[in-house]
Design a protein around this motif. Structure first.
Motif, PDB file in Angstrom:
ATOM      1  N   THR A   8      45.738  73.966-133.761  1.00 58.67           N
ATOM      2  CA  THR A   8      44.449  74.636-133.851  1.00 58.67           C
ATOM      3  C   THR A   8      44.611  76.147-134.038  1.00 58.67           C
ATOM      4  OG1 THR A   8      43.444  72.956-132.442  1.00 58.67           O
ATOM      5  CG2 THR A   8      42.272  75.042-132.665  1.00 58.67           C
ATOM      6  N   ASN A   9      45.668  76.726-133.451  1.00 59.86           N
ATOM      7  CA  ASN A   9      45.852  78.168-133.463  1.00 59.86           C
ATOM      8  C   ASN A   9      46.822  78.650-134.531  1.00 59.86           C
ATOM      9  OD1 ASN A   9      44.390  79.342-130.940  1.00 59.86           O
ATOM     10  ND2 ASN A   9      45.297  77.431-130.266  1.00 59.86           N
ATOM     11  N   LEU A  10      47.297  77.761-135.361  1.00 56.68           N
ATOM     12  CA  LEU A  10      48.239  78.132-136.413  1.00 56.68           C
ATOM     13  C   LEU A  10      47.517  78.170-137.754  1.00 56.68           C
ATOM     14  CD1 LEU A  10      51.182  78.709-137.237  1.00 56.68           C
ATOM     15  CD2 LEU A  10      51.485  76.230-137.520  1.00 56.68           C
ATOM     16  N   TYR A  11      47.617  79.306-138.440  1.00 57.82           N
ATOM     17  CA  TYR A  11      46.963  79.508-139.730  1.00 57.82           C
ATOM     18  C   TYR A  11      47.953  80.098-140.719  1.00 57.82           C
ATOM     19  CZ  TYR A  11      42.490  78.843-137.338  1.00 57.82           C
ATOM     20  OH  TYR A  11      41.439  78.323-136.617  1.00 57.82           O
ATOM     21  N   ALA A  25      36.588  79.285-143.714  1.00 60.90           N
ATOM     22  CA  ALA A  25      37.349  80.156-142.809  1.00 60.90           C
ATOM     23  C   ALA A  25      36.860  79.956-141.379  1.00 60.90           C
ATOM     24  CB  ALA A  25      37.195  81.614-143.223  1.00 60.90           C
ATOM     25  N   ASP A  26      37.762  80.056-140.419  1.00 55.66           N
ATOM     26  CA  ASP A  26      37.404  79.921-139.007  1.00 55.66           C
ATOM     27  C   ASP A  26      37.148  81.305-138.409  1.00 55.66           C
ATOM     28  OD1 ASP A  26      37.749  77.222-139.241  1.00 55.66           O
ATOM     29  OD2 ASP A  26      39.688  77.155-138.217  1.00 55.66           O
ATOM     30  N   LEU A  27      36.004  81.465-137.751  1.00 55.55           N
ATOM     31  CA  LEU A  27      35.630  82.741-137.155  1.00 55.55           C
ATOM     32  C   LEU A  27      35.932  82.731-135.661  1.00 55.55           C
ATOM     33  CD1 LEU A  27      34.195  85.518-137.158  1.00 55.55           C
ATOM     34  CD2 LEU A  27      32.039  84.279-136.825  1.00 55.55           C
ATOM     35  N   TYR A  28      36.592  83.782-135.197  1.00 58.49           N
ATOM     36  CA  TYR A  28      36.846  83.982-133.772  1.00 58.49           C
ATOM     37  C   TYR A  28      36.132  85.260-133.350  1.00 58.49           C
ATOM     38  CZ  TYR A  28      40.445  80.378-133.998  1.00 58.49           C
ATOM     39  OH  TYR A  28      41.112  79.181-134.161  1.00 58.49           O
ATOM     40  N   GLU A  41      55.089  89.952-134.061  1.00 56.39           N
ATOM     41  CA  GLU A  41      55.106  89.650-135.480  1.00 56.39           C
ATOM     42  C   GLU A  41      54.318  88.379-135.789  1.00 56.39           C
ATOM     43  OE1 GLU A  41      58.486  88.588-138.825  1.00 56.39           O
ATOM     44  OE2 GLU A  41      58.888  90.206-137.395  1.00 56.39           O
ATOM     45  N   ARG A  42      53.360  88.502-136.724  1.00 58.41           N
ATOM     46  CA  ARG A  42      52.521  87.387-137.175  1.00 58.41           C
ATOM     47  C   ARG A  42      51.684  86.763-136.058  1.00 58.41           C
ATOM     48  NH1 ARG A  42      57.180  86.899-140.389  1.00 58.41           N
ATOM     49  NH2 ARG A  42      56.751  86.791-142.645  1.00 58.41           N
ATOM     50  N   THR A  43      51.465  87.498-134.985  1.00 60.20           N
ATOM     51  CA  THR A  43      50.745  86.957-133.831  1.00 60.20           C
ATOM     52  C   THR A  43      49.585  87.867-133.453  1.00 60.20           C
ATOM     53  OG1 THR A  43      52.790  85.981-133.010  1.00 60.20           O
ATOM     54  CG2 THR A  43      50.964  86.130-131.459  1.00 60.20           C
ATOM     55  N   VAL A  44      48.419  87.262-133.221  1.00 60.36           N
ATOM     56  CA  VAL A  44      47.221  87.999-132.824  1.00 60.36           C
ATOM     57  C   VAL A  44      46.646  87.345-131.570  1.00 60.36           C
ATOM     58  CG1 VAL A  44      44.848  88.588-133.463  1.00 60.36           C
ATOM     59  CG2 VAL A  44      46.675  88.720-135.182  1.00 60.36           C
ATOM     60  N   THR A  45      46.364  88.160-130.564  1.00 61.37           N
ATOM     61  CA  THR A  45      45.691  87.681-129.359  1.00 61.37           C
ATOM     62  C   THR A  45      44.240  88.122-129.405  1.00 61.37           C
ATOM     63  OG1 THR A  45      47.709  87.740-128.044  1.00 61.37           O
ATOM     64  CG2 THR A  45      45.623  87.750-126.837  1.00 61.37           C
ATOM     65  N   VAL A  46      43.330  87.154-129.261  1.00 62.41           N
ATOM     66  CA  VAL A  46      41.899  87.424-129.319  1.00 62.41           C
ATOM     67  C   VAL A  46      41.316  87.322-127.915  1.00 62.41           C
ATOM     68  CG1 VAL A  46      39.689  86.777-130.340  1.00 62.41           C
ATOM     69  CG2 VAL A  46      41.816  86.435-131.636  1.00 62.41           C
ATOM     70  N   THR A  47      40.684  88.406-127.473  1.00 61.39           N
ATOM     71  CA  THR A  47      39.977  88.403-126.199  1.00 61.39           C
ATOM     72  C   THR A  47      38.500  88.197-126.477  1.00 61.39           C
ATOM     73  OG1 THR A  47      41.600  89.930-125.260  1.00 61.39           O
ATOM     74  CG2 THR A  47      39.512  89.673-124.074  1.00 61.39           C
ATOM     75  N   ALA A  48      37.980  87.067-126.054  1.00 63.67           N
ATOM     76  CA  ALA A  48      36.589  86.706-126.315  1.00 63.67           C
ATOM     77  C   ALA A  48      35.648  87.507-125.423  1.00 63.67           C
ATOM     78  CB  ALA A  48      36.393  85.210-126.079  1.00 63.67           C
ATOM     79  N   PRO A  49      34.348  87.548-125.761  1.00 60.66           N
ATOM     80  CA  PRO A  49      33.385  88.285-124.928  1.00 60.66           C
ATOM     81  C   PRO A  49      33.370  87.840-123.467  1.00 60.66           C
ATOM     82  CG  PRO A  49      32.410  87.760-127.051  1.00 60.66           C
ATOM     83  CD  PRO A  49      33.716  87.046-127.010  1.00 60.66           C
ATOM     84  N   ASP A  50      33.702  86.570-123.210  1.00 61.59           N
ATOM     85  CA  ASP A  50      33.699  86.092-121.823  1.00 61.59           C
ATOM     86  C   ASP A  50      35.015  86.362-121.108  1.00 61.59           C
ATOM     87  OD1 ASP A  50      35.457  84.294-122.945  1.00 61.59           O
ATOM     88  OD2 ASP A  50      34.225  82.511-122.590  1.00 61.59           O
ATOM     89  N   GLY A  73      38.012  85.290-122.000  1.00 61.52           N
ATOM     90  CA  GLY A  73      39.041  84.317-122.329  1.00 61.52           C
ATOM     91  C   GLY A  73      39.919  84.790-123.476  1.00 61.52           C
ATOM     92  N   GLU A  74      41.158  84.317-123.502  1.00 61.04           N
ATOM     93  CA  GLU A  74      42.098  84.740-124.535  1.00 61.04           C
ATOM     94  C   GLU A  74      42.598  83.553-125.334  1.00 61.04           C
ATOM     95  OE1 GLU A  74      45.299  87.008-122.966  1.00 61.04           O
ATOM     96  OE2 GLU A  74      44.085  88.827-122.715  1.00 61.04           O
ATOM     97  N   ARG A  75      42.898  83.813-126.597  1.00 69.50           N
ATOM     98  CA  ARG A  75      43.446  82.785-127.463  1.00 69.50           C
ATOM     99  C   ARG A  75      44.431  83.462-128.409  1.00 69.50           C
ATOM    100  NH1 ARG A  75      39.851  77.926-129.962  1.00 69.50           N
ATOM    101  NH2 ARG A  75      41.578  76.482-130.347  1.00 69.50           N
ATOM    102  N   THR A  76      45.540  82.803-128.655  1.00 64.89           N
ATOM    103  CA  THR A  76      46.561  83.357-129.529  1.00 64.89           C
ATOM    104  C   THR A  76      46.531  82.657-130.881  1.00 64.89           C
ATOM    105  OG1 THR A  76      47.990  83.950-127.676  1.00 64.89           O
ATOM    106  CG2 THR A  76      49.028  83.757-129.829  1.00 64.89           C
ATOM    107  N   LEU A  77      46.517  83.476-131.938  1.00 67.77           N
ATOM    108  CA  LEU A  77      46.555  82.965-133.301  1.00 67.77           C
ATOM    109  C   LEU A  77      47.882  83.370-133.934  1.00 67.77           C
ATOM    110  CD1 LEU A  77      42.993  84.121-134.482  1.00 67.77           C
ATOM    111  CD2 LEU A  77      43.604  81.989-133.304  1.00 67.77           C
ATOM    112  N   THR A  78      48.516  82.436-134.597  1.00 69.50           N
ATOM    113  CA  THR A  78      49.782  82.703-135.266  1.00 69.50           C
ATOM    114  C   THR A  78      49.609  82.493-136.761  1.00 69.50           C
ATOM    115  OG1 THR A  78      51.025  81.980-133.333  1.00 69.50           O
ATOM    116  CG2 THR A  78      52.223  82.096-135.410  1.00 69.50           C
ATOM    117  N   ALA A  79      50.124  83.438-137.550  1.00 67.64           N
ATOM    118  CA  ALA A  79      50.011  83.372-139.005  1.00 67.64           C
ATOM    119  C   ALA A  79      51.343  82.967-139.620  1.00 67.64           C
ATOM    120  CB  ALA A  79      49.575  84.720-139.563  1.00 67.64           C
ATOM    121  N   ARG A  80      51.322  81.944-140.447  1.00 71.97           N
ATOM    122  CA  ARG A  80      52.544  81.541-141.144  1.00 71.97           C
ATOM    123  C   ARG A  80      52.996  82.613-142.131  1.00 71.97           C
ATOM    124  NH1 ARG A  80      49.417  76.783-141.606  1.00 71.97           N
ATOM    125  NH2 ARG A  80      50.233  74.972-140.449  1.00 71.97           N
ATOM    126  N   HIS A  81      52.016  83.203-142.829  1.00 71.75           N
ATOM    127  CA  HIS A  81      52.371  84.081-143.940  1.00 71.75           C
ATOM    128  C   HIS A  81      51.946  85.534-143.763  1.00 71.75           C
ATOM    129  CE1 HIS A  81      53.617  80.563-146.135  1.00 71.75           C
ATOM    130  NE2 HIS A  81      52.407  80.012-146.023  1.00 71.75           N
TER     131      HIS A  81
END
Length: 481
Positions: A6-9, A111-114, A123-132, A134-142
């Motif tokens: 789910t978190n890999l794009y 596209a998926d909106l966070y 490198e190639r990693t983004v951590t998203v802090t939501a308004p509430d 909560g955190e979620r990590t997104l990893t980019a292949r490219h």
């Protein structure tokens, strides 16, 4: 899907303004999975606090000014603008600061909106802090594309935060016209907002630290705009550097270095932009927080093979249309590299990729200032061309020599300049100032970007009687010089 899947794009885009949207559009069109992270409104600064609301405020102002110059119509438009109606129209054009339509568009391209604040966390990693929280990590292949734009830059005046000054955001979203407004600055935001709020009923004072307005354009552009603002009732002061600002009983008091004291209900600082990179996690990938991001012509951050910086954040050309242009190129480059094909452009390692690079950022950037009169320019000014080492000549023509201008408006006043490269006989830059000239600038952009020889421009025949006939007058002036 698992949590990891789910978190890999393929691509993660930071910022959902026009630039981020266009990057996502191109990567999705290429079949790459794409996540978009946005901390505010999808559609960004341009949609809600810059291009759209400012032009919605200015269009009635310019239309009224044009009508006042037309015989048979002028006597019907002497009254004030309906400020409430203008502001309501502005609100409509910003969708009431609701981004449901843009969210639906993102969803439509797949596209998926966070929602939340995104930070690089490696490198190639983004951590998203939501308004509430909560955190979620997104990893980019490219690729990760930073499209976070800029914010208003305020001067380091003591106690300025307590004054609650306007920036461009407050100036374009205000619910009522202030009785008195001080505008600090002399560039595009300053002159456009002075134009708008003066016409909407505010008493406007403009304080410019330098010698004139629009310092990045040909000098006559600032001179003609300054003359028009003064005629409209704006109190324009040049060489006036603000030294202190206070708010006393709701009244703003600004004092200049000359000791002059100005009072107003609101004060707008239009004194520059800074990159929105200070809390982006740049330090986690060896870059400096708060810095502009230097890129190659495919918009890839220098020294990396996966990080892109697109739009204002790279400081190449702080204009929405240039950012969208860059986004189209960046999206194509990301897609080409992801597929193993040669990417468009020429990269930092010198490999040839093809013709699709952000070359317009270097020599063919167009801009329109929506004042009355409008000022529009593309390419280099005379001074810039000379500083770049080109052997050039400037040719000027007054619009009074153009029959179409006289039909457009009684007493049409304006000037055109083309900067000619004498060795190659191509145009290095073109500037127009006058009513309606914003619609002329694309012809100049084609000539500059296409490096069209003057010998061919003679065969681009302007229709008679239109304002575009100024092109013929410019060519004749160059021939006869």
């Amino acid at each position: 899907m698992t949590e990891t899947e789910t978190n890999l794009y393929d691509v993660v885009v930071l910022g959902a303004g026009p630039v981020g949207e266009n990057v996502a559009d191109r990567t999705r069109a290429a079949g790459l999975t794409t996540a978009v992270v946005e901390s505010e409104l999808v559609g960004g600064e341009c949609s809600y606090w810059a291009c759209m609301p400012s032009k919605a405020l200015l269009r009635p102002v310019i239309a009224r000014a044009d009508a006042r110059r037309v015989p048979g119509l002028a006597h019907l438009v002497h009254g004030p603008l309906d400020t409430a109606a203008v502001l309501a129209h502005r609100d409509h054009k910003t969708s009431g600061w609701n981004d449901d339509g843009q969210v639906a568009w993102l969803d439509g391209i797949g596209a998926d909106l966070y929602r939340g604040h995104g930070r690089l966390s490696g490198e190639r990693t983004v951590t998203v802090t939501a308004p509430d929280g909560g955190e979620r990590t997104l990893t980019a292949r490219h690729a990760v594309a930073v499209c976070t734009g800029t914010r208003a830059q305020l001067p380091p005046l003591p106690g300025l935060a307590d004054v609650r000054p306007w920036t461009s955001r407050e100036a374009t979203s205000a619910k009522t016209a202030p009785a008195r407004l001080i505008v600090v600055g002399g560039s595009v935001v300053a002159v456009e907002m002075a134009t708008a709020w003066r016409a909407l009923g505010s008493e406007v004072t403009v304080l410019v630290r330098g010698k004139g307005l629009l310092p990045r354009m040909e000098p006559f552009a600032g001179e003609l705009v300054a003359e028009a603002l003064t005629e409209a009732g704006v109190d324009l002061r040049t060489g006036a550097s603000v030294q202190s600002v206070t708010r006393q009983d709701g009244v703003v008091v600004a004092v200049t270095d000359q000791g002059d004291r100005f009072e107003a209900d609101e004060i707008l600082f239009a004194t520059g932009r800074a990159p929105r990179t200070d809390d982006l996690g740049l330090d986690t990938v060896g870059l400096e927080p708060g810095s502009w991001l230097s890129v190659d012509d495919s918009l890839r951050v220098n020294g990396t093979d996966w990080l892109y910086a697109v739009g204002d954040v790279n400081h190449r050309a702080l204009l929405t249309h240039q950012g969208k242009y860059q986004a189209r190129i960046a999206g194509a480059a990301i897609a080409a590299r992801a597929g193993g094909a040669p990417a468009p452009g020429t990269g930092q390692d010198g490999e040839p990729w093809g013709p699709h690079t952000a070359t317009a950022d270097h020599h063919a950037v167009p801009q329109v200032v929506f004042t009355d009169p409008e000022a529009a320019a593309v390419g280099l000014s005379l001074a810039e061309a000379e500083q770049a080492g080109h052997r050039v000549r400037a040719v000027d023509v007054e619009f009074s020599s153009v029959a179409g201008a006289g039909l457009y408006a009684d007493g049409y006043k304006g000037r055109a300049r083309m900067v000619v490269d004498l060795e190659r006989e191509i145009l290095r830059g073109v500037t127009f100032v006058g009513p309606g000239v914003g619609e002329l600038i694309h012809s100049a952009t084609v000539a500059v970007a296409g490096e069209v020889p003057l010998s061919r421009l003679w065969h681009a025949v302007p229709s008679y009687p239109t304002i575009s006939e100024v092109w013929l007058r410019l060519l004749e002036a160059f021939r006869d010089a």
